[in-house]
Write a protein that holds these residues in place. Structure first.
Motif, PDB file in Angstrom:
ATOM      1  N   GLN A   1      24.289  83.893  85.761  1.00 42.07           N
ATOM      2  CA  GLN A   1      23.571  83.023  84.837  1.00 42.07           C
ATOM      3  C   GLN A   1      22.855  81.874  85.541  1.00 42.07           C
ATOM      4  OE1 GLN A   1      23.314  83.836  81.502  1.00 42.07           O
ATOM      5  NE2 GLN A   1      21.714  82.291  81.577  1.00 42.07           N
ATOM      6  N   LEU A   2      23.448  81.343  86.609  1.00 39.45           N
ATOM      7  CA  LEU A   2      22.824  80.242  87.340  1.00 39.45           C
ATOM      8  C   LEU A   2      21.957  80.718  88.506  1.00 39.45           C
ATOM      9  CD1 LEU A   2      25.672  77.565  87.455  1.00 39.45           C
ATOM     10  CD2 LEU A   2      23.711  77.676  85.914  1.00 39.45           C
ATOM     11  N   GLY A   3      21.952  82.022  88.774  1.00 39.71           N
ATOM     12  CA  GLY A   3      21.093  82.552  89.829  1.00 39.71           C
ATOM     13  C   GLY A   3      21.409  82.033  91.213  1.00 39.71           C
ATOM     14  N   GLN A   4      22.699  81.895  91.554  1.00 39.65           N
ATOM     15  CA  GLN A   4      23.063  81.255  92.817  1.00 39.65           C
ATOM     16  C   GLN A   4      23.765  82.170  93.816  1.00 39.65           C
ATOM     17  OE1 GLN A   4      22.108  78.236  93.680  1.00 39.65           O
ATOM     18  NE2 GLN A   4      21.149  77.852  91.690  1.00 39.65           N
ATOM     19  N   GLY A   5      24.089  83.409  93.440  1.00 38.70           N
ATOM     20  CA  GLY A   5      24.953  84.229  94.290  1.00 38.70           C
ATOM     21  C   GLY A   5      24.447  84.399  95.709  1.00 38.70           C
ATOM     22  N   ALA A   6      23.228  84.917  95.868  1.00 36.92           N
ATOM     23  CA  ALA A   6      22.696  85.144  97.210  1.00 36.92           C
ATOM     24  C   ALA A   6      22.511  83.835  97.958  1.00 36.92           C
ATOM     25  CB  ALA A   6      21.369  85.895  97.124  1.00 36.92           C
ATOM     26  N   ASN A   7      22.117  82.788  97.246  1.00 36.80           N
ATOM     27  CA  ASN A   7      21.896  81.488  97.888  1.00 36.80           C
ATOM     28  C   ASN A   7      23.200  80.908  98.428  1.00 36.80           C
ATOM     29  OD1 ASN A   7      18.918  80.901  97.052  1.00 36.80           O
ATOM     30  ND2 ASN A   7      19.908  81.613  95.195  1.00 36.80           N
ATOM     31  N   LEU A   8      24.265  80.989  97.641  1.00 32.71           N
ATOM     32  CA  LEU A   8      25.557  80.497  98.121  1.00 32.71           C
ATOM     33  C   LEU A   8      26.028  81.300  99.323  1.00 32.71           C
ATOM     34  CD1 LEU A   8      27.394  79.864  94.725  1.00 32.71           C
ATOM     35  CD2 LEU A   8      26.526  78.131  96.314  1.00 32.71           C
ATOM     36  N   GLY A   9      25.805  82.610  99.302  1.00 32.99           N
ATOM     37  CA  GLY A   9      26.194  83.428 100.435  1.00 32.99           C
ATOM     38  C   GLY A   9      25.432  83.083 101.698  1.00 32.99           C
ATOM     39  N   LEU A  10      24.125  82.838 101.570  1.00 33.94           N
ATOM     40  CA  LEU A  10      23.332  82.432 102.729  1.00 33.94           C
ATOM     41  C   LEU A  10      23.798  81.084 103.268  1.00 33.94           C
ATOM     42  CD1 LEU A  10      19.807  83.529 101.445  1.00 33.94           C
ATOM     43  CD2 LEU A  10      20.981  84.457 103.461  1.00 33.94           C
ATOM     44  N   LEU A  11      24.105  80.148 102.373  1.00 34.71           N
ATOM     45  CA  LEU A  11      24.611  78.849 102.821  1.00 34.71           C
ATOM     46  C   LEU A  11      25.968  78.983 103.495  1.00 34.71           C
ATOM     47  CD1 LEU A  11      23.625  76.580  99.798  1.00 34.71           C
ATOM     48  CD2 LEU A  11      22.669  76.491 102.109  1.00 34.71           C
ATOM     49  N   ASP A  12      26.835  79.852 102.984  1.00 30.87           N
ATOM     50  CA  ASP A  12      28.116  80.120 103.656  1.00 30.87           C
ATOM     51  C   ASP A  12      27.878  80.561 105.088  1.00 30.87           C
ATOM     52  OD1 ASP A  12      29.478  79.632 101.278  1.00 30.87           O
ATOM     53  OD2 ASP A  12      29.904  81.747 100.871  1.00 30.87           O
ATOM     54  N   ALA A  13      26.959  81.515 105.265  1.00 28.07           N
ATOM     55  CA  ALA A  13      26.696  82.065 106.595  1.00 28.07           C
ATOM     56  C   ALA A  13      26.235  80.973 107.553  1.00 28.07           C
ATOM     57  CB  ALA A  13      25.641  83.171 106.485  1.00 28.07           C
ATOM     58  N   HIS A  14      25.317  80.139 107.095  1.00 26.78           N
ATOM     59  CA  HIS A  14      24.809  79.075 107.967  1.00 26.78           C
ATOM     60  C   HIS A  14      25.887  78.043 108.267  1.00 26.78           C
ATOM     61  CE1 HIS A  14      22.549  75.476 109.164  1.00 26.78           C
ATOM     62  NE2 HIS A  14      21.699  76.327 109.687  1.00 26.78           N
ATOM     63  N   ALA A  15      26.657  77.664 107.233  1.00 25.74           N
ATOM     64  CA  ALA A  15      27.703  76.661 107.438  1.00 25.74           C
ATOM     65  C   ALA A  15      28.776  77.164 108.398  1.00 25.74           C
ATOM     66  CB  ALA A  15      28.330  76.278 106.096  1.00 25.74           C
ATOM     67  N   LEU A  16      29.119  78.451 108.316  1.00 21.63           N
ATOM     68  CA  LEU A  16      30.125  79.002 109.216  1.00 21.63           C
ATOM     69  C   LEU A  16      29.621  78.981 110.653  1.00 21.63           C
ATOM     70  CD1 LEU A  16      32.852  80.423 109.622  1.00 21.63           C
ATOM     71  CD2 LEU A  16      31.672  82.607 109.201  1.00 21.63           C
ATOM     72  N   ALA A  17      28.422  79.461 110.880  1.00 23.08           N
ATOM     73  CA  ALA A  17      27.880  79.474 112.239  1.00 23.08           C
ATOM     74  C   ALA A  17      27.735  78.049 112.784  1.00 23.08           C
ATOM     75  CB  ALA A  17      26.533  80.194 112.248  1.00 23.08           C
ATOM     76  N   SER A  18      27.306  77.116 111.939  1.00 21.16           N
ATOM     77  CA  SER A  18      27.148  75.730 112.378  1.00 21.16           C
ATOM     78  C   SER A  18      28.485  75.104 112.734  1.00 21.16           C
ATOM     79  CB  SER A  18      26.465  74.902 111.287  1.00 21.16           C
ATOM     80  OG  SER A  18      25.152  75.344 111.063  1.00 21.16           O
ATOM     81  N   ALA A  19      29.488  75.323 111.895  1.00 23.27           N
ATOM     82  CA  ALA A  19      30.804  74.732 112.153  1.00 23.27           C
ATOM     83  C   ALA A  19      31.398  75.262 113.454  1.00 23.27           C
ATOM     84  CB  ALA A  19      31.737  75.018 110.980  1.00 23.27           C
ATOM     85  N   ILE A  20      31.246  76.549 113.705  1.00 22.15           N
ATOM     86  CA  ILE A  20      31.765  77.123 114.948  1.00 22.15           C
ATOM     87  C   ILE A  20      31.012  76.546 116.151  1.00 22.15           C
ATOM     88  CG2 ILE A  20      31.909  79.273 116.273  1.00 22.15           C
ATOM     89  CD1 ILE A  20      32.535  80.708 113.649  1.00 22.15           C
ATOM     90  N   GLY A  21      29.718  76.319 115.978  1.00 25.19           N
ATOM     91  CA  GLY A  21      28.938  75.772 117.084  1.00 25.19           C
ATOM     92  C   GLY A  21      29.231  74.320 117.383  1.00 25.19           C
ATOM     93  N   GLU A  22      29.742  73.594 116.404  1.00 15.79           N
ATOM     94  CA  GLU A  22      29.913  72.146 116.572  1.00 15.79           C
ATOM     95  C   GLU A  22      31.292  71.743 117.079  1.00 15.79           C
ATOM     96  OE1 GLU A  22      28.965  70.150 112.918  1.00 15.79           O
ATOM     97  OE2 GLU A  22      27.168  71.374 112.628  1.00 15.79           O
TER      98      GLU A  22
END
Length: 405
Positions: A296-317
């Motif tokens: 209903q809020l149209g967020q599924g793919a967007n949240l998944g993409l943000l998860d991917a970026h946040a995970l890679a960023s956290a591991i890099g930092e």
């Protein structure tokens, strides 16, 4: 910076491919396990928000996505009588802000090509049925009996109906939503997409139709259906649907007629997923496997993409994996909790058997879209920029979402 890790990614969908690519680009040894012999997208057209577009930009894919999708400037929802229940515009957040309607198959293709340009290794026809921890590492076990070891991190991204979630995190809640949808993609025979809006029509809470421009003169059509009518093999009464849909949205009658004649509908069901925690030792969940909601809020793919970026960023930092996973969880907790709660609260006003909720929606929701405080809340919710009920992220000078981990 964390030393190079051996990482397994289970699932070759939006979140899995994005995570695998970003992690491989950062120098980690990544293996993607996909159960299908030929990876393929599952689902309809979707709406990429400024948040999801920001991750595609980080992957170098935003321009290609824009060229193959359709710009969306806002959301319009009306009753069968024409009364507005939703009127939201990205321009309220920033004059240059917008969303992007795109076929899931196109997004999948772009991510898949990008994955192949990375150093990640893809193993197809390999269904992972278990993950076994061995101290600080883990092995993954395939349905054919093969065991793959060792991995410093296993990223579970196998979707809302994840079997691994049930096995590895039994305390997780993932009830099936009582409503799903049928969908198809059709030519825009009525010029509905020229307004660059995601448009919806509703009658009460039992009839809902959406039309999303997805590029190349095409629309993805959604029709709300109780989940008990979506059982595999149960036929769709196209004649009855055609009459009901045309009566709900007369201006779209030509599109409805085309869809009924083509009879190319697919079915979709959804789960409301809530995990007690993001990770368990070296196993972390992302995407719909971690926080599936109704669409209903149209967020599924967007949240998944943000998860991917946040995970890679956290591991890099960070200097070591445990700290990285804790940082990832802190960054994703607030936004995901908000969208999970907001979706759960909003969905029954559009998909349920409650006539009272439909009356409340029709009476007050359209008006709320024009109240200054509520309009800002609803607009930022649509754009995916909320971090919680009380805060959101402002877009930059170009109307873009700024990734900060």
């Amino acid at each position: 910076m964390t030393a190079a890790l051996q990482i397994a990614v289970v699932g070759c969908g939006v979140a899995g491919q994005a995570a695998a690519t970003l992690l491989a680009d950062a120098g980690h040894a990544v293996t993607v396990f996909e159960r299908f012999a030929e990876p393929r997208p599952i689902g309809a057209g979707l709406l990429l928000q400024p948040t999801g577009l920001a991750v595609l930009r980080a992957l170098g894919l935003a321009d290609q996505a824009m060229a193959r999708g359709a710009r969306v400037d806002g959301l319009e929802g009306r009753t069968h009588r024409g009364r507005a229940v939703l009127e939201l515009a990205y321009a309220d957040l920033h004059p240059k802000a917008h969303g992007l309607g795109i076929l899931r198959s196109v997004l999948f293709e772009l991510l898949h090509q990008r994955l192949h340009r990375s150093s990640a290794r893809l193993l197809v026809g390999s269904e992972i049925v278990d993950v076994v921890r061995q101290g600080a590492t883990a092995s993954v076990m395939a349905a054919n009996g093969e065991t793959h070891v060792p991995f410093d991190l296993v990223v579970v991204a196998d979707g809302a109906h994840s079997a691994l979630r049930q096995r590895l995190m039994p305390a997780a809640r993932a009830p099936l939503y009582p409503w799903g949808c049928v969908w198809t993609t059709v030519p825009d025979l009525a010029g509905i997409g020229t307004g660059r809006l995601l448009r919806q029509r509703v009658r009460g809470t039992t009839e809902m139709m959406g039309l999303l421009p997805v590029g190349d003169g095409q629309l993805t059509m959604y029709w709300s259906v109780p989940v008990d009518q979506l059982a595999p093999g149960r036929p769709i009464d196209l004649a009855a649907w055609r009459r009901t849909a045309a009566a709900l949205w007369p201006e779209a009658a030509r599109i409805v007629d085309h869809a009924a004649a083509a009879d190319a509908f697919s079915r979709a069901t959804y789960r409301h997923v809530a995990l007690p925690r993001w990770h368990d030792g070296p196993v972390v969940f992302i995407g719909d496997a971690a926080h599936g909601t109704s669409p209903q809020l149209g967020q599924g793919a967007n949240l998944g993409l943000l998860d991917a970026h946040a995970l890679a960023s956290a591991i890099g930092e960070t200097g070591e994996l445990t700290s990285a996973l804790a940082l990832f969880g802190r960054r994703r907790d607030g936004p995901v909790r908000f969208y999970r709660q907001a979706s759960h609260l909003l969905t029954p006003f559009f998909q349920s058997h409650s006539g009272a909720l439909g009356l409340l929606r029709d009476a007050f929701m359209g008006m709320s879209c024009h109240l200054p405080g509520m309009r800002g809340l609803m607009g930022s919710t649509l754009a995916g920029t909320r971090r919680g009920w009380l805060s959101s992220v402002a877009l930059d000078d170009d109307g873009r979402y700024r990734l900060d981990g």
